[in-house]
Design an enzyme around this catalytic site. Structure first.
Site, mmCIF file in Angstrom:
data_model
loop_
_atom_site.group_PDB
_atom_site.id
_atom_site.type_symbol
_atom_site.label_atom_id
_atom_site.label_comp_id
_atom_site.label_asym_id
_atom_site.label_seq_id
_atom_site.Cartn_x
_atom_site.Cartn_y
_atom_site.Cartn_z
ATOM 1 C CG HIS A 1 18.874 72.811 36.309
ATOM 2 N ND1 HIS A 1 18.574 71.844 37.234
ATOM 3 C CD2 HIS A 1 18.432 72.317 35.117
ATOM 4 C CE1 HIS A 1 17.961 70.822 36.648
ATOM 5 N NE2 HIS A 1 17.873 71.097 35.350
ATOM 6 C CB ILE A 2 20.367 77.844 32.151
ATOM 7 C CG1 ILE A 2 21.864 78.045 32.319
ATOM 8 C CG2 ILE A 2 19.608 78.681 33.155
ATOM 9 C CD1 ILE A 2 22.744 77.576 31.227
ATOM 10 C CB ALA B 1 22.643 64.128 33.371
ATOM 11 C CG ASP C 1 22.969 73.382 33.448
ATOM 12 O OD1 ASP C 1 23.093 74.611 33.633
ATOM 13 O OD2 ASP C 1 21.890 72.844 33.120
ATOM 14 C CG ASP D 1 21.506 53.957 27.072
ATOM 15 O OD1 ASP D 1 21.079 55.097 26.820
ATOM 16 O OD2 ASP D 1 20.867 53.128 27.772
ATOM 17 C CD GLU E 1 20.153 71.954 40.389
ATOM 18 O OE1 GLU E 1 19.090 72.453 39.971
ATOM 19 O OE2 GLU E 1 20.774 71.079 39.778
HETATM 20 N N1 LIG Z 1 20.266 70.563 32.513
HETATM 21 C C1 LIG Z 1 19.108 70.644 31.921
HETATM 22 O O1 LIG Z 1 18.565 71.726 31.720
HETATM 23 C C2 LIG Z 1 18.449 69.369 31.420
HETATM 24 C C3 LIG Z 1 17.504 69.449 30.395
HETATM 25 C C4 LIG Z 1 16.951 68.271 29.905
HETATM 26 C C5 LIG Z 1 17.309 67.045 30.452
HETATM 27 N N2 LIG Z 1 18.212 67.003 31.466
HETATM 28 C C6 LIG Z 1 18.615 65.703 32.029
HETATM 29 O O2 LIG Z 1 19.170 64.918 30.988
HETATM 30 C C7 LIG Z 1 18.772 63.554 31.174
HETATM 31 C C8 LIG Z 1 18.749 62.852 29.816
HETATM 32 O O3 LIG Z 1 17.677 63.385 29.045
HETATM 33 P P1 LIG Z 1 17.140 62.625 27.748
HETATM 34 O O4 LIG Z 1 16.009 63.437 27.213
HETATM 35 O O5 LIG Z 1 18.267 62.283 26.842
HETATM 36 O O6 LIG Z 1 16.548 61.310 28.431
HETATM 37 P P2 LIG Z 1 16.284 59.895 27.723
HETATM 38 O O7 LIG Z 1 15.353 59.178 28.630
HETATM 39 O O8 LIG Z 1 15.904 60.078 26.298
HETATM 40 O O9 LIG Z 1 17.723 59.181 27.768
HETATM 41 C C9 LIG Z 1 18.340 58.764 28.959
HETATM 42 C C10 LIG Z 1 19.158 57.521 28.624
HETATM 43 O O10 LIG Z 1 19.912 57.138 29.772
HETATM 44 C C11 LIG Z 1 19.989 55.717 29.739
HETATM 45 N N3 LIG Z 1 20.389 55.197 31.039
HETATM 46 C C12 LIG Z 1 19.629 54.969 32.141
HETATM 47 N N4 LIG Z 1 20.411 54.481 33.135
HETATM 48 C C13 LIG Z 1 21.670 54.397 32.655
HETATM 49 C C14 LIG Z 1 22.930 53.986 33.212
HETATM 50 N N5 LIG Z 1 23.016 53.522 34.464
HETATM 51 N N6 LIG Z 1 24.021 54.059 32.418
HETATM 52 C C15 LIG Z 1 23.956 54.494 31.154
HETATM 53 N N7 LIG Z 1 22.786 54.894 30.568
HETATM 54 C C16 LIG Z 1 21.665 54.854 31.314
HETATM 55 C C17 LIG Z 1 18.590 55.279 29.318
HETATM 56 O O11 LIG Z 1 18.593 53.958 28.792
HETATM 57 C C18 LIG Z 1 18.275 56.318 28.245
HETATM 58 O O12 LIG Z 1 18.599 55.847 26.938
HETATM 59 C C19 LIG Z 1 17.367 63.640 31.813
HETATM 60 O O13 LIG Z 1 17.093 62.530 32.602
HETATM 61 C C20 LIG Z 1 17.463 64.899 32.650
HETATM 62 O O14 LIG Z 1 17.780 64.519 33.965
HETATM 63 C C21 LIG Z 1 18.785 68.136 31.961
#
Ligand SMILES: NC(=O)c1ccc[n+]([C@@H]2O[C@H](COP(=O)([O-])OP(=O)(O)OC[C@H]3O[C@@H](n4cnc5c(N)ncnc54)[C@H](O)[C@@H]3O)[C@@H](O)[C@H]2O)c1
Length: 308
Positions: free
Chosen positions: A283-284, A234, A259, A172, A264
């Site tokens: 995206h689910i 992500a 996903d 991270d 999209e």
């Molecule tokens: N597919 C889906 O349905 C779905 C659902 C929820 C979230 N998401 C995606 O998942 C991502 C993560 O969600 P979360 O709730 O864990 O977010 P979060 O903010 O809790 O965690 C994201 C982490 O990424 C880290 N980060 C930022 N830049 C970085 C880099 N260059 N290298 C490594 N780490 C880095 C941050 O420090 C943070 O700890 C969201 O941003 C969202 O885009 C997708």
């Protein structure tokens, strides 16, 4: 009484909780009618969206009296957050409420892709018996999971993976190696290069930023272990889709689950056709019956607090 406009689907019970106190327009298809959405935006005190409504530019300008934007999810790349804040609009995400759905998606696809044996139904129904061909699938227990991004979803995924007997390492960019989250989770923090080279399964949990765009480009995918599996729940843009498709077709990667995508819906006839051991979902990952309820009720509660 405030005017609340909801442009995408939200759990009905949460909508009813908002209706009990405020004037609510709930139209899950509003996002598909930009002209009407702009008109409704002008009267909105609160605007509630999922990930398809782009809260920026003209739409943001139309939200003249809006005080808060509720986001039914966590990724904020469809909202111009600095511009909202500059206009005095609070952006309220449903932090953590869909994490379990995403974490379960990661474990389920990792197991499916490592084993490679669950798509034989048509053959078995047709009287074929591909037992030899499907006898060298891999177990998840004992494998190394590399998590890129160790926020709420990354941490929950680590817990589920450890329950399946996986070793978990994580990278991270914003968390120093001595961050308590790593020790609490019994997860080893490593560099991105070490994670790339040492993981049997890599799962991405970073937001889409300049620093994460194309993070898994052709060179990084080439540096992954032979037959490793890549899971992206992500954001599209973090993985180079053409490089991933090429690595699956060449046999360098053992499988992938996506996903989220650059565009999209994914345009028909794109480069994914013919890729072996590939799972594509629309995206689910974060959307399940339970998470929809949790996300919606959390946003309803936060908006009611904001308007109290
Ligand atoms: N597919 C889906 O349905 C779905 C659902 C929820 C979230 N998401 C995606 O998942 C991502 C993560 O969600 P979360 O709730 O864990 O977010 P979060 O903010 O809790 O965690 C994201 C982490 O990424 C880290 N980060 C930022 N830049 C970085 C880099 N260059 N290298 C490594 N780490 C880095 C941050 O420090 C943070 O700890 C969201 O941003 C969202 O885009 C997708």
């Amino acid at each position: 009484m405030a005017r609340i406009v909801i442009t995408e689907f939200m759990d009905e019970r949460a909508v009813d909780a908002l209706r009990a106190k405020h004037d609510v327009l709930y139209d899950p298809k509003l996002v598909d009618d930009p002209h009407r959405m702009m008109g409704e935006a002008a009267a909105a005190d609160v605007f509630i969206v999922r990930n398809r409504t782009q809260v920026r530019g003209e739409l943001l300008a139309a939200l003249a009296r809006c005080k808060a934007v509720g986001r039914l999810g966590v990724g904020l790349d469809n909202i111009d957050v600095p511009a909202c804040e500059k206009r005095g609009m609070k952006v309220i995400p449903a932090t953590g409420a869909n994490a379990l759905s995403v974490a379960e998606y990661v474990i389920a696809t990792a197991m499916l892709l490592l084993r490679g044996a669950y798509q034989s139904t048509d053959d078995v129904v047709a009287g074929k018996w591909p037992r030899n061909a499907l006898s060298s699938g891999r177990e998840i227990g004992g494998k190394t999971l590399g998590l890129v991004g160790f926020g709420s979803i990354g941490q929950l995924t680590a817990k589920l993976a450890q329950g399946m007997g996986m070793q978990v390492i994580a990278h991270d960019a914003m968390m120093p190696a001595d961050h308590s989250a790593f020790a609490n989770a019994k997860v080893r923090p490593v560099s991105l290069d070490a994670l790339t080279q040492g993981s049997d399964v890599i799962s991405l949990h970073v937001p889409l930023l300049d620093s994460t765009r194309n993070l898994f480009n052709a060179a990084r995918i080439a540096a992954m272990k032979p037959r490793a599996v890549l899971i992206n729940s992500a954001r599209g843009g973090v993985v180079d889709e053409a490089a991933l498709a090429a690595a699956l077709k060449s046999g360098h990667l053992g499988g992938a689950a996506l996903d989220v995508f650059d565009a999209e819906p994914v345009p028909a006839g794109g480069g994914f056709a013919g890729c072996p051991n590939l799972v594509l979902t629309p995206h689910i990952a974060g959307v399940s019956a339970e998470s929809n309820e949790r996300v919606s009720s959390l946003i309803a509660q936060k908006i009611l607090e904001e308007l109290a």
